[in-house]
Motif scaffolding. Sequence first.
Motif, PDB file in Angstrom:
ATOM      1  N   UNK A 253       0.887  -1.324  -0.134  1.00  0.00           N
ATOM      2  CA  UNK A 253       0.046  -0.065   0.055  1.00  0.00           C
ATOM      3  C   UNK A 253       1.118   1.331  -0.048  1.00  0.00           C
ATOM      4  N   UNK A 254       0.644   2.279  -0.987  1.00  0.00           N
ATOM      5  CA  UNK A 254       1.502   3.262  -0.830  1.00  0.00           C
ATOM      6  C   UNK A 254       1.440   4.031   0.168  1.00  0.00           C
ATOM      7  N   UNK A 255       0.491   4.281   0.804  1.00  0.00           N
ATOM      8  CA  UNK A 255       0.536   5.030   2.150  1.00  0.00           C
ATOM      9  C   UNK A 255       1.041   4.401   3.491  1.00  0.00           C
ATOM     10  N   UNK A 256       1.229   3.151   3.535  1.00  0.00           N
ATOM     11  CA  UNK A 256       1.758   2.455   4.666  1.00  0.00           C
ATOM     12  C   UNK A 256       2.483   1.176   4.171  1.00  0.00           C
ATOM     13  N   UNK A 257       3.698   1.480   3.281  1.00  0.00           N
ATOM     14  CA  UNK A 257       4.763   0.664   2.929  1.00  0.00           C
ATOM     15  C   UNK A 257       5.448  -0.021   4.008  1.00  0.00           C
ATOM     16  N   UNK A 258       5.601   0.287   5.102  1.00  0.00           N
ATOM     17  CA  UNK A 258       6.136  -0.471   6.191  1.00  0.00           C
ATOM     18  C   UNK A 258       5.384  -1.830   6.588  1.00  0.00           C
ATOM     19  N   UNK A 259       3.909  -1.804   6.239  1.00  0.00           N
ATOM     20  CA  UNK A 259       3.026  -3.015   6.451  1.00  0.00           C
ATOM     21  C   UNK A 259       3.279  -4.100   5.542  1.00  0.00           C
ATOM     22  N   UNK A 260       4.176  -3.984   4.490  1.00  0.00           N
ATOM     23  CA  UNK A 260       4.496  -5.065   3.606  1.00  0.00           C
ATOM     24  C   UNK A 260       3.326  -5.174   2.668  1.00  0.00           C
ATOM     25  N   UNK A 261       3.257  -6.339   2.100  1.00  0.00           N
ATOM     26  CA  UNK A 261       2.256  -6.681   0.898  1.00  0.00           C
ATOM     27  C   UNK A 261       1.012  -6.757   1.616  1.00  0.00           C
ATOM     28  N   UNK A 262      -0.022  -6.275   0.894  1.00  0.00           N
ATOM     29  CA  UNK A 262      -1.379  -6.402   1.305  1.00  0.00           C
ATOM     30  C   UNK A 262      -2.326  -6.904   0.147  1.00  0.00           C
ATOM     31  N   UNK A 263      -3.467  -7.374   0.358  1.00  0.00           N
ATOM     32  CA  UNK A 263      -4.517  -8.057  -0.559  1.00  0.00           C
ATOM     33  C   UNK A 263      -5.135  -6.545  -1.197  1.00  0.00           C
ATOM     34  N   UNK A 264      -5.184  -6.295  -2.388  1.00  0.00           N
ATOM     35  CA  UNK A 264      -5.723  -5.241  -3.117  1.00  0.00           C
ATOM     36  C   UNK A 264      -6.947  -5.810  -3.986  1.00  0.00           C
ATOM     37  N   UNK A 265      -7.999  -5.408  -4.223  1.00  0.00           N
ATOM     38  CA  UNK A 265      -8.767  -6.150  -5.119  1.00  0.00           C
ATOM     39  C   UNK A 265      -9.846  -4.996  -5.736  1.00  0.00           C
ATOM     40  N   UNK A 266     -10.393  -5.178  -6.658  1.00  0.00           N
ATOM     41  CA  UNK A 266     -11.557  -4.245  -7.390  1.00  0.00           C
ATOM     42  C   UNK A 266     -12.803  -5.177  -7.320  1.00  0.00           C
ATOM     43  N   UNK A 267     -13.882  -4.415  -6.790  1.00  0.00           N
ATOM     44  CA  UNK A 267     -15.189  -5.086  -6.780  1.00  0.00           C
ATOM     45  C   UNK A 267     -16.183  -4.428  -7.507  1.00  0.00           C
ATOM     46  N   UNK A 268     -17.270  -5.026  -7.961  1.00  0.00           N
ATOM     47  CA  UNK A 268     -18.402  -4.126  -8.522  1.00  0.00           C
ATOM     48  C   UNK A 268     -19.641  -4.898  -8.137  1.00  0.00           C
ATOM     49  N   UNK A 269     -20.722  -4.035  -8.036  1.00  0.00           N
ATOM     50  CA  UNK A 269     -22.047  -4.591  -7.870  1.00  0.00           C
ATOM     51  C   UNK A 269     -23.087  -4.027  -8.805  1.00  0.00           C
TER      52      UNK A 269
END
Length: 150
Positions: free
Chosen positions: A69-85
């Motif tokens: 995450x560009x705002x919290x790079x010290x947390x390492x990798x996270x899951x980023x996903x896009x969704x739609x309803x």
Amino acid sequence: MPSVRIVGGTLLALVALALYGCPDQWGHWGCTDRNAERGEAGVRVPVVEETGKPLGVSAEIVDWNLEVHPQVPDRGQGVRFRYRFEAADPTSGPAVDACAVDVGRVALGRVTCHSSQAFGPGGPLSGDEWFAVQHPEHVAGVLPIPDDQS
């Protein structure tokens, strides 16, 4: 003291059943429906009421990846996903849980996606989310759970 044993045994059984429903070490209760139809990215699921009745709304995970995450790079990798309803009321529509799962479909983490908060770059009723999991290298997919969580 048989009543203490019965109560203790009942509580232990309920905890075991709850953990079996979503066997991850954090016990994410939103992923407990093991009978629900799940989909891979690009597959829509109908959103259903508590009783199983379809709401006439569908939800899908459009895509996902592991990123820092560009705002919290010290947390390492996270899951980023896009969704739609589809067909949801943009102001008070339903919400679904999205679960990151491993190859055995064991939930590693979850987040609730609200259609009323979906106003991302993919158009109305589309959004993107981030969440952390303890072992991102084990994530094999992000699945929508069709139960209405609103």
